[in-house]
Design a protein around this motif. Sequence first.
Motif, short mmCIF file in Angstrom:
data_model
loop_
_atom_site.label_atom_id
_atom_site.label_comp_id
_atom_site.label_asym_id
_atom_site.label_seq_id
_atom_site.Cartn_x
_atom_site.Cartn_y
_atom_site.Cartn_z
N ASN A 74 0.85 -1.24 0.06
CA ASN A 74 0.05 -0.17 0.00
C ASN A 74 0.91 1.25 0.02
N PHE A 75 2.08 1.16 0.55
CA PHE A 75 2.90 2.28 0.65
C PHE A 75 3.37 2.58 -0.77
N SER A 76 3.82 1.34 -1.51
CA SER A 76 4.60 1.60 -2.69
C SER A 76 3.24 2.27 -3.61
N PHE A 77 1.98 1.72 -3.44
CA PHE A 77 0.81 2.29 -4.30
C PHE A 77 0.71 3.85 -4.15
N SER A 78 0.94 4.09 -2.75
CA SER A 78 0.64 5.57 -2.52
C SER A 78 1.58 6.46 -3.33
N LYS A 79 2.84 5.90 -3.62
CA LYS A 79 3.78 6.65 -4.41
C LYS A 79 3.45 6.89 -6.07
N ALA A 80 2.59 5.90 -6.36
CA ALA A 80 2.42 5.89 -7.87
C ALA A 80 1.68 7.20 -8.25
N ARG A 81 2.08 7.62 -9.72
CA ARG A 81 1.43 8.86 -10.03
C ARG A 81 0.90 8.55 -11.67
N GLY A 82 0.91 7.10 -12.01
CA GLY A 82 0.31 6.82 -13.19
C GLY A 82 -1.04 6.82 -13.04
N ASP A 83 -1.88 6.52 -14.17
CA ASP A 83 -3.28 6.25 -14.34
C ASP A 83 -3.61 5.05 -14.04
N LEU A 84 -2.62 3.97 -14.22
CA LEU A 84 -2.83 2.61 -13.81
C LEU A 84 -1.70 2.34 -12.92
N ILE A 85 -1.85 1.12 -12.15
CA ILE A 85 -0.94 0.63 -11.32
C ILE A 85 -0.79 -0.93 -11.30
N MET A 86 0.43 -1.21 -11.73
CA MET A 86 0.69 -2.84 -11.79
C MET A 86 1.92 -3.22 -10.74
N TRP A 87 1.32 -4.46 -9.90
CA TRP A 87 2.42 -4.78 -9.24
C TRP A 87 3.27 -6.00 -9.76
N LEU A 88 4.58 -5.90 -9.09
CA LEU A 88 5.45 -6.99 -9.60
C LEU A 88 6.33 -7.31 -8.34
N ASP A 89 6.72 -8.66 -8.36
CA ASP A 89 7.64 -9.08 -7.33
C ASP A 89 9.15 -9.06 -8.13
N ALA A 90 10.20 -9.14 -7.17
CA ALA A 90 11.76 -8.84 -7.90
C ALA A 90 12.02 -10.02 -8.50
N ASP A 91 11.38 -11.23 -8.31
CA ASP A 91 11.71 -12.61 -8.88
C ASP A 91 10.85 -12.93 -10.27
N ASP A 92 9.80 -12.06 -10.55
CA ASP A 92 8.89 -12.04 -11.65
C ASP A 92 9.57 -11.31 -12.86
N VAL A 93 9.13 -11.83 -13.94
CA VAL A 93 9.64 -11.19 -15.21
C VAL A 93 8.39 -11.03 -16.15
N ILE A 94 8.38 -10.13 -17.17
CA ILE A 94 7.58 -10.28 -18.47
C ILE A 94 8.17 -10.89 -19.36
N THR A 95 7.93 -11.74 -19.93
CA THR A 95 8.61 -12.48 -21.23
C THR A 95 8.44 -11.55 -22.48
N PRO A 96 9.19 -11.47 -23.52
CA PRO A 96 9.37 -10.51 -24.60
C PRO A 96 7.70 -10.48 -25.05
N ASP A 97 7.38 -11.67 -25.37
CA ASP A 97 6.04 -11.98 -26.19
C ASP A 97 4.67 -11.32 -25.21
N MET A 98 5.02 -11.07 -24.02
CA MET A 98 3.96 -10.31 -23.36
C MET A 98 3.80 -9.04 -23.37
N LEU A 99 4.93 -8.41 -23.77
CA LEU A 99 5.04 -6.87 -23.82
C LEU A 99 3.99 -6.34 -24.79
N PRO A 100 3.76 -6.74 -26.04
CA PRO A 100 2.53 -6.22 -26.71
C PRO A 100 1.19 -6.36 -26.30
N ARG A 101 1.15 -7.56 -25.36
CA ARG A 101 -0.08 -7.93 -24.71
C ARG A 101 -0.46 -6.82 -23.65
#
Length: 353
Positions: free
Chosen positions: A66-93
């Motif tokens: 919740n603290f991290s969300f409170s610092k966001a300034r974008g219209d949309l907020i996405m959360w990730l963990d440090a040991d997550d990745v977004i694979t290249p094929d998912m960037l367009p999605r």
Amino acid sequence: MLLSVCMIVKDEEEVLTRCLDSVKDAADEIVIADTGSADTTVSIARRYTDRVFPFAWSDDFSAARNFSFSKARGDLIMWLDADDVITPDMLPRLNALKARMQRERADLAACRYISGGCSYFRERIVRRAGNFVWEGRVHECIGAHGKVIRDEFSVTHLGSSKPRGARNLHIYQKWRAEEPLGARDMFYYGRELYYAKLYTEAAAVLEEMLSGDGWYVNKIEACRVLADCRAARGDREGALDALLRAFRYGLPRGGVCHAVGRLFQEAGSLREAIWWYEHALKCPDRSGEGDFDLPDERTLFPLLGLTYCHYALGDMEKALACHVRAATLAPDHPSVAHNAAFFAQTAPKTKGD
């Protein structure tokens, strides 16, 4: 619409670069709350963003998120963990999902989360104006409201070698000593006790959870964990009872049917095992309902069980047919490779061989 990627981190120097490299081209802003790193995590984070904030850890993951969300300034907020990745094929999605949320005026997007062989949906992106709040000190979740959509954009959890020990269990023990836990948290508490091999305690917590109100998906999974607790204590009949209890709460799951089949196989009741394995193969993917779906439990594993059972009953033709199907799915799986070598030695020779 601008996207803020929010993370909480601690001692993640092993994996943080991998994560941030995977998302940097999609994020309009990266917000990182550091909960007390003693390694180079903060200096790595600052190579990608100047939005790095210290946060005093209080055994409460929701407070940090919740603290991290409170610092966001974008219209949309996405959360990730440090040991997550977004694979290249998912960037367009991901870009398509941002546009979809704007077009459909969605407040929250639940997306697929892939961890090992398991796949399930998690709340992933929220509209900042919706004032979404994380709930729960551990195994936290976002309380959903407004217009919720489901999307096949996925995040992959790769994990790390960072030891976590009994951290989650200790948080639950402290939390329960302070106040009653809800049904969802009782389920996860019981699962943490099981992971710690505290089977008697885990079974008691899961029984308490099952006796009250709770989400049917969590109850089905609680029956599976309860069965594992009983099996670990040598109570095979009790394990079977726990698995069959899962059918009170929803349609059959492949994992439950496979587990029942396995119990019958171990007891030498091979025809009964075959019946359950065949039904496991007929079960669909239930991850859309929120299940932790392990596809192998409704595909590969039942086929391996059928291969063994048919062979043990003397039906080489059916055993070989099931092996071929398993080999088509996972030719490099150790059990498939073992069976391939076995059948190569035992299959009848044709003339000219």
